[in-house]
Write an enzyme that holds these catalytic residues in place. Structure first.
Site, PDB file in Angstrom:
ATOM      1  N   ARG A  48       7.939 -53.059 -31.049  1.00 52.61           N
ATOM      2  CA  ARG A  48       7.988 -51.961 -30.065  1.00 52.61           C
ATOM      3  C   ARG A  48       8.000 -52.583 -28.677  1.00 52.61           C
ATOM      4  NH1 ARG A  48       3.968 -49.352 -27.136  1.00 52.61           N
ATOM      5  NH2 ARG A  48       4.378 -47.190 -26.583  1.00 52.61           N
ATOM      6  N   SER A 120       7.062 -39.744 -35.432  1.00 53.37           N
ATOM      7  CA  SER A 120       5.787 -39.369 -34.815  1.00 53.37           C
ATOM      8  C   SER A 120       5.679 -37.861 -34.732  1.00 53.37           C
ATOM      9  CB  SER A 120       5.702 -39.890 -33.374  1.00 53.37           C
ATOM     10  OG  SER A 120       5.986 -41.243 -33.320  1.00 53.37           O
ATOM     11  N   LYS A 150      -0.320 -46.749 -24.267  1.00 48.44           N
ATOM     12  CA  LYS A 150       0.867 -45.897 -24.141  1.00 48.44           C
ATOM     13  C   LYS A 150       0.658 -44.946 -22.957  1.00 48.44           C
ATOM     14  CE  LYS A 150       3.559 -42.518 -26.819  1.00 48.44           C
ATOM     15  NZ  LYS A 150       4.864 -42.763 -26.194  1.00 48.44           N
TER      16      LYS A 150
HETATM   17  C1  LIG Z   1       3.365 -45.707 -36.532  1.00 54.29           C
HETATM   18  C2  LIG Z   1       3.695 -45.117 -35.211  1.00 54.29           C
HETATM   19  N1  LIG Z   1       3.274 -43.874 -34.931  1.00 54.29           N
HETATM   20  C3  LIG Z   1       3.554 -43.312 -33.731  1.00 54.29           C
HETATM   21  C4  LIG Z   1       4.290 -44.024 -32.788  1.00 54.29           C
HETATM   22  C5  LIG Z   1       4.648 -43.415 -31.450  1.00 54.29           C
HETATM   23  O1  LIG Z   1       6.030 -43.142 -31.357  1.00 54.29           O
HETATM   24  P1  LIG Z   1       6.590 -42.358 -30.057  1.00 54.29           P
HETATM   25  O2  LIG Z   1       5.870 -41.069 -29.958  1.00 54.29           O
HETATM   26  O3  LIG Z   1       8.060 -42.318 -30.140  1.00 54.29           O
HETATM   27  O4  LIG Z   1       6.142 -43.262 -28.864  1.00 54.29           O
HETATM   28  P2  LIG Z   1       6.610 -44.760 -28.543  1.00 54.29           P
HETATM   29  O5  LIG Z   1       5.964 -45.677 -29.519  1.00 54.29           O
HETATM   30  O6  LIG Z   1       8.094 -44.834 -28.655  1.00 54.29           O
HETATM   31  O7  LIG Z   1       6.128 -45.011 -27.148  1.00 54.29           O
HETATM   32  C6  LIG Z   1       4.720 -45.304 -33.128  1.00 54.29           C
HETATM   33  N2  LIG Z   1       5.442 -46.052 -32.276  1.00 54.29           N
HETATM   34  N3  LIG Z   1       4.416 -45.835 -34.339  1.00 54.29           N
HETATM   35  C1  LIG Z   2       2.456 -46.344 -29.745  1.00 57.76           C
HETATM   36  C2  LIG Z   2       1.402 -45.314 -29.725  1.00 57.76           C
HETATM   37  N1  LIG Z   2       1.680 -44.038 -30.110  1.00 57.76           N
HETATM   38  C3  LIG Z   2       0.636 -43.235 -30.033  1.00 57.76           C
HETATM   39  S1  LIG Z   2      -0.734 -44.030 -29.448  1.00 57.76           S
HETATM   40  C4  LIG Z   2       0.118 -45.498 -29.327  1.00 57.76           C
HETATM   41  C5  LIG Z   2      -0.500 -46.755 -28.844  1.00 57.76           C
HETATM   42  C6  LIG Z   2      -1.503 -47.327 -29.799  1.00 57.76           C
HETATM   43  O1  LIG Z   2      -2.084 -48.462 -29.268  1.00 57.76           O
HETATM   44  P1  LIG Z   2      -3.637 -48.787 -29.385  1.00 57.76           P
HETATM   45  O2  LIG Z   2      -3.887 -49.162 -30.793  1.00 57.76           O
HETATM   46  O3  LIG Z   2      -3.830 -49.941 -28.457  1.00 57.76           O
HETATM   47  O4  LIG Z   2      -4.395 -47.561 -28.944  1.00 57.76           O
END
Ligand SMILES: Cc1ncc(COP(=O)(O)OP(=O)(O)O)c(N)n1
Ligand SMILES: Cc1ncsc1CCOP(=O)(O)O
Ligand SMILES: [Mg+2]
Length: 219
Positions: A48, A120, A150
């Site tokens: 990511r 998601s 995020k």
């Molecule tokens: C396993 C997993 N779950 C949720 C997310 C979040 O995806 P998204 O809402 O598209 O946000 P971004 O990751 O793109 O910022 C994820 N990446 N992985």
């Molecule tokens: C990619 C993403 N999507 C929802 S929360 C998140 C970030 C998760 O990171 P952390 O484990 O540091 O809270």
């Protein structure tokens, strides 16, 4: 339409799901961190690279090749966040998209045929819609708790809503957002099949212990 899960998808791969890109690790080396996380027992990795990433498209691809090969050699699922074209080019095992990304119906159309698809969801309605899309293999629910990783995350959804989503979802749900050793058991108790995390691996001085804590709960 009957559900058509990817042949590659197994619910167990969601147990300890490490998510990371260069924006999460400062000057540190992502392949080295991934190797350490794999040695500790992670069950999947999501590439990511976004937001504060300093990589251009070519650099992102080149790093993706290295990370994919590490995952392939270790027989860990390699999933790409957001970018279906990059996932296809890297011959990734999966792609993960959210509600604000490319429409899921287009992702389903464009993704390589055997690719796993993660989506998601943050609401019951989104989960009901996901149930109608037969190629979605799993749902990522979150942020469950507050997260620093995020900046554009919606407000934390909490455990009760996650449990309601688990109860209506046709596919397994992995929890994400603010997950640490203190809240892992509550996620399991409320129906998540696993935990997805950034900080748990990137901000610890003991990756091995941190990942083992996840596996102790979900394996
Ligand atoms: C396993 C997993 N779950 C949720 C997310 C979040 O995806 P998204 O809402 O598209 O946000 P971004 O990751 O793109 O910022 C994820 N990446 N992985
Ligand atoms: C990619 C993403 N999507 C929802 S929360 C998140 C970030 C998760 O990171 P952390 O484990 O540091 O809270
Ligand atoms: Mg996304």
């Amino acid at each position: 339409m009957p559900r058509v899960p990817s042949m590659k998808f197994k619910s167990e791969m969601l147990q300890a799901y490490f998510v990371c890109g260069t924006q999460d690790i400062g000057d540190r080396d992502l392949p080295a961190i991934l190797n350490e996380a794999i040695a500790a027992g992670i069950t999947a990795f999501q590439y990511r690279d976004k937001g504060e990433s300093k990589l251009n498209d070519e650099q992102r691809y080149q790093l993706g090749v290295i990370l994919r090969d590490i995952c392939n050699n270790a027989q860990i699922s390699f999933i790409v966040d957001d970018d279906v074209d990059l996932a296809n080019k890297l011959n990734a095992d999966g792609v993960h998209v959210g509600q604000k990304d490319e429409r899921i119906t287009k992702v389903v159309r464009d993704a390589n045929p055997d690719m796993m698809i993660g989506l998601s969801c943050q609401t019951i309605e989104q989960t009901e819609i996901a149930n109608e899309i037969d190629r979605v293999d799993y749902i990522g629910a979150g942020p469950i708790f507050s997260t620093n990783s995020k900046p554009d995350a919606v407000a934390p959804m909490g455990l009760e809503l996650m449990e309601d989503m688990v109860n209506i979802s046709d596919v397994p749900i992995v929890a994400i957002g603010g997950i640490d050793n203190t809240n892992l058991q509550s996620l399991k108790n409320n129906g998540a099949v696993g935990a997805a995390f950034i900080t748990l691996v990137t901000q610890t001085d003991d990756i091995n212990r941190s990942v083992k804590n996840v596996l102790d709960v979900f394996k």
